[in-house]
Every structure is written in structure tokens, then in C-alpha cells.
Design a protein around this motif. Sequence first.
Motif, short mmCIF file in Angstrom:
data_model
loop_
_atom_site.label_atom_id
_atom_site.label_comp_id
_atom_site.label_asym_id
_atom_site.label_seq_id
_atom_site.Cartn_x
_atom_site.Cartn_y
_atom_site.Cartn_z
N ARG A 84 -3.97 5.94 -0.51
CA ARG A 84 -3.19 5.30 0.54
C ARG A 84 -2.38 4.17 -0.08
N VAL A 85 -1.30 3.79 0.58
CA VAL A 85 -0.58 2.58 0.20
C VAL A 85 -0.85 1.51 1.24
N ILE A 86 -0.87 0.28 0.77
CA ILE A 86 -1.15 -0.88 1.62
C ILE A 86 0.13 -1.71 1.73
N ILE A 87 0.49 -2.07 2.93
CA ILE A 87 1.77 -2.77 3.11
C ILE A 87 1.60 -4.03 3.95
N THR A 88 2.28 -5.11 3.53
CA THR A 88 2.29 -6.36 4.30
C THR A 88 3.69 -6.95 4.38
N SER A 89 4.10 -7.62 3.29
CA SER A 89 5.29 -8.48 3.35
C SER A 89 6.54 -7.74 3.79
N PHE A 90 6.69 -6.47 3.40
CA PHE A 90 7.89 -5.71 3.77
C PHE A 90 8.04 -5.62 5.29
N LEU A 91 6.92 -5.70 6.00
CA LEU A 91 6.97 -5.58 7.47
C LEU A 91 7.44 -6.85 8.15
N PHE A 92 7.62 -7.93 7.38
CA PHE A 92 7.91 -9.23 7.98
C PHE A 92 9.14 -9.90 7.35
N ASP B 48 2.83 10.54 7.90
CA ASP B 48 1.40 10.79 7.73
C ASP B 48 0.66 9.46 7.76
N THR B 49 0.12 9.11 8.91
CA THR B 49 -0.54 7.81 9.06
C THR B 49 -1.78 7.68 8.19
N SER B 50 -2.36 8.81 7.76
CA SER B 50 -3.56 8.75 6.92
C SER B 50 -3.26 8.16 5.54
N LYS B 51 -1.97 8.06 5.19
CA LYS B 51 -1.58 7.53 3.89
C LYS B 51 -1.28 6.03 3.91
N LEU B 52 -1.37 5.41 5.10
CA LEU B 52 -0.91 4.03 5.23
C LEU B 52 -2.02 3.10 5.71
N VAL B 53 -2.16 1.97 5.00
CA VAL B 53 -3.03 0.87 5.40
C VAL B 53 -2.14 -0.34 5.68
N ILE B 54 -2.34 -1.00 6.80
CA ILE B 54 -1.61 -2.23 7.09
C ILE B 54 -2.49 -3.42 6.74
N ASP B 55 -1.95 -4.27 5.88
CA ASP B 55 -2.65 -5.47 5.45
C ASP B 55 -2.28 -6.61 6.40
N LEU B 56 -3.28 -7.11 7.10
CA LEU B 56 -3.08 -8.23 8.03
C LEU B 56 -3.78 -9.48 7.50
N SER B 57 -3.74 -9.67 6.20
CA SER B 57 -4.34 -10.86 5.61
C SER B 57 -3.77 -12.10 6.28
N CYS B 58 -4.62 -13.09 6.50
CA CYS B 58 -4.24 -14.14 7.44
C CYS B 58 -4.76 -15.51 7.02
N GLU C 236 -5.99 2.48 8.52
CA GLU C 236 -6.94 1.41 8.28
C GLU C 236 -6.21 0.07 8.32
N PHE C 237 -7.01 -0.99 8.46
CA PHE C 237 -6.52 -2.34 8.23
C PHE C 237 -7.27 -2.95 7.06
N LEU C 238 -6.56 -3.74 6.27
CA LEU C 238 -7.17 -4.56 5.24
C LEU C 238 -6.85 -6.01 5.58
N ILE C 239 -7.88 -6.84 5.66
CA ILE C 239 -7.67 -8.21 6.10
C ILE C 239 -8.40 -9.18 5.17
N HIS C 240 -7.61 -9.88 4.36
CA HIS C 240 -8.15 -10.99 3.57
C HIS C 240 -8.09 -12.25 4.42
N ALA C 241 -9.18 -12.99 4.48
CA ALA C 241 -9.14 -14.33 5.03
C ALA C 241 -8.66 -15.23 3.89
N ALA C 242 -7.36 -15.48 3.83
CA ALA C 242 -6.75 -16.11 2.65
C ALA C 242 -7.30 -17.51 2.39
#
Length: 261
Positions: free
Chosen positions: A103-111, A131-141, A177-183
Motif C-alpha cells: 500500500r502507499v501512505i499519503i498525507t501532505s499531498f492531500l493538504f 483500488d482503495t485496498s492500495k491506499l492508507v491515509i496518514d492522519l498523523s496529528c 487503513e489509517f496510520l496515525i502518529h501522535a506527533a
Amino acid sequence: MKVMTRFRPCIDLHAGQVKQIVGGTLSTIESDLKTNYVSSHPAGYFAQLYRDSNLLGAHVIMLGPGNDSAAKEALAAWPGHLQVGGGITDANAREWIDAGAERVIITSFLFPIGRFSLDRLKSVLASLDNDTSKLVIDLSCRRKGETWFVAMNKWQTITEMEITKESITMLEPYCSEFLIHAADNEGLQQGIDTELVSRLAEWCNIPVAYAGGARTVEDLNLVKQCSRGKVDLTIGSALDVFGGTGAKFEDCVTWNRDNAN
């Protein structure tokens, strides 16, 4: 959706090396960077370690430029089983899948300019043949008062997106999936943001991995309890394979095995 917390490993790359850093210190000013550990092993070594231990859902994060070769080395060591993030856009997402990413994980490009763009999210999905199965959205916060806002650009820029049930529900149809770092906790080994973990368990209907502040293997039990088994935990700086003293890698592997469904 599975309902059992599991340990997920990571490979954090900075300037082509495997490192564990204090997340909040990432910026364009090199002297601001605080590094906990720099590995003498290449990225492929850790990918093979995770492969040999059958640790699924590991993420490879490219922190800044100069990491493409190291990331591709990791993907080549375990094709189809590692997620990759850091600088992913609609222009290169397919390239990383073709290079062996699960999967690829994406954050900054969305904002762009700190504001969420649904059009950009749709363009990334289109590059993956929707194909949503290939995408993870990173909501690190980062925390702002009693809530959390998505942070981008190496966690330095706070966006306008608050992490709420509504924002989670809006994004879920577009990813697997979501990936979330508590920065604010990342790399500090000062404890899990249990309130955030509990909210994620309440709001998310797809798998979610949390990272930030883990100190020991016991934190896996803590996250399991706080999330009722719905949230996975990444342990980084505390792991002995990354120079830590709080958690042994083999103990985390054993924990997964003992707690498997």
C-alpha cells in the motif's frame, strides 16, 4: 474488520539511513533534528527481519529527500508486504506499488496550503485504478487544546482538519487503513496518548495503526484495552533493534503470536 490489537513494526528513513527520531523536531533546519538512533543496518535488513517474523502491516516512512533507494531496497526484500509513505502523490503512487509496496501512505499531498482537498485524494485513487485496498491515509496529528488536528510537512504544519468522527467517516470510503502518529509523543517514549487511541477505536470502522510514545511491550496490552482490540500499535524508539531498552523485538513478536485470533 479484525478485532485484535497487534504489534506493527516500522522502518523510518532519513537521508538514506534507518533512524529513530523525535518526530516533533523534523524541519527544514537540520540543526533542529533530534535523533534517538541511527542503525548500522540498511533498510533491507529490517524488511527481512520483519519477513522472517511474519510481521504484517509494517510501514516504511521516507522522512524527506534522499530515501528512495533505501525504501526500494526494503520493498525488494519483502515484495507486496510493506507499506510506503513520505512524498507520495498522484504522480508517483503507482510507481511505488509497482516497486513492490503493498500500500502507499499519503498525507501532505492531500493538504495544499493546509486545507484538505478531496479532488487530490480522488486523483491519487485514480492513479491506483480506484483500488482503495492500495491506499492508507496518514492522519498523523498534534494536540490543540482538547482535540487533535492533522499535521503535515514532517509534522511541522498544522492543517485545518480536526480529527473527529465526521472527518474519519468522510475519509473511510477512500482508503483501506489509517496510520496515525501522535506527533507530540513520537520518539519520546513518554507514553501512549490513550485518549486518542480510545477515540480512534470509537470512530474508525477500518483498520488503524497508532504510533507515538510506546515504551514497553506492556503498551500493547494498554492499547488493546483502550481500543477494545481495534487499534494496532507501532513501537519504534523503545525497541532493542533500534537501540531502545524498553521493549525487546522478540517479545513483541511473541505478543502477536500469543494474542492472534
